[in-house]
Motif scaffolding. Sequence first.
Motif, PDB file in Angstrom:
ATOM      1  N   ASP A  25      87.502  14.570  70.046  1.00 57.43           N
ATOM      2  CA  ASP A  25      87.975  13.182  70.055  1.00 57.43           C
ATOM      3  C   ASP A  25      87.497  12.401  71.275  1.00 57.43           C
ATOM      4  O   ASP A  25      87.882  11.251  71.466  1.00 57.43           O
ATOM      5  N   ASN A  26      86.634  12.985  72.073  1.00 54.94           N
ATOM      6  CA  ASN A  26      86.092  12.308  73.254  1.00 54.94           C
ATOM      7  C   ASN A  26      84.790  11.609  72.867  1.00 54.94           C
ATOM      8  O   ASN A  26      83.692  12.079  73.130  1.00 54.94           O
ATOM      9  N   HIS A  27      84.938  10.470  72.228  1.00 59.34           N
ATOM     10  CA  HIS A  27      83.796   9.760  71.657  1.00 59.34           C
ATOM     11  C   HIS A  27      82.805   9.266  72.708  1.00 59.34           C
ATOM     12  O   HIS A  27      81.598   9.241  72.462  1.00 59.34           O
ATOM     13  N   LYS A  28      83.299   8.899  73.879  1.00 63.50           N
ATOM     14  CA  LYS A  28      82.393   8.449  74.947  1.00 63.50           C
ATOM     15  C   LYS A  28      81.495   9.588  75.409  1.00 63.50           C
ATOM     16  O   LYS A  28      80.285   9.404  75.596  1.00 63.50           O
ATOM     17  N   ALA A  29      82.055  10.767  75.594  1.00 68.78           N
ATOM     18  CA  ALA A  29      81.250  11.913  76.021  1.00 68.78           C
ATOM     19  C   ALA A  29      80.242  12.298  74.938  1.00 68.78           C
ATOM     20  O   ALA A  29      79.070  12.568  75.232  1.00 68.78           O
ATOM     21  N   ASP A  49      91.988  23.846  71.786  1.00 69.16           N
ATOM     22  CA  ASP A  49      91.071  22.712  71.948  1.00 69.16           C
ATOM     23  C   ASP A  49      90.056  22.646  70.813  1.00 69.16           C
ATOM     24  O   ASP A  49      89.337  23.618  70.543  1.00 69.16           O
ATOM     25  N   ARG A  50      89.978  21.496  70.174  1.00 69.76           N
ATOM     26  CA  ARG A  50      89.008  21.239  69.108  1.00 69.76           C
ATOM     27  C   ARG A  50      87.804  20.550  69.744  1.00 69.76           C
ATOM     28  O   ARG A  50      87.913  19.423  70.231  1.00 69.76           O
TER      29      ARG A  50
END
Length: 72
Positions: A25-29, A49-50
Amino acid sequence: MELALRDYCFHNDTVTAVLVDPMADNHKAIRFYQKCGFQPVGVRYFGPDRCLVHRLEREQYFKAFPRNNGRA
């Protein structure tokens, strides 16, 4: 990131690829790594952690950044 890949990851000629595993869910990374040439491999779970694992092949890196073929 480009210099880190050259100077630390691909400095050793036996390294053929680099893996990163940002949270899914870390779209910026994810966007950042993809701009650097990393390609998604798939979702993996590390404990709770997904993560969306990405891979950058040595050959892809040097095609994307040909000026880095020489050593710094």
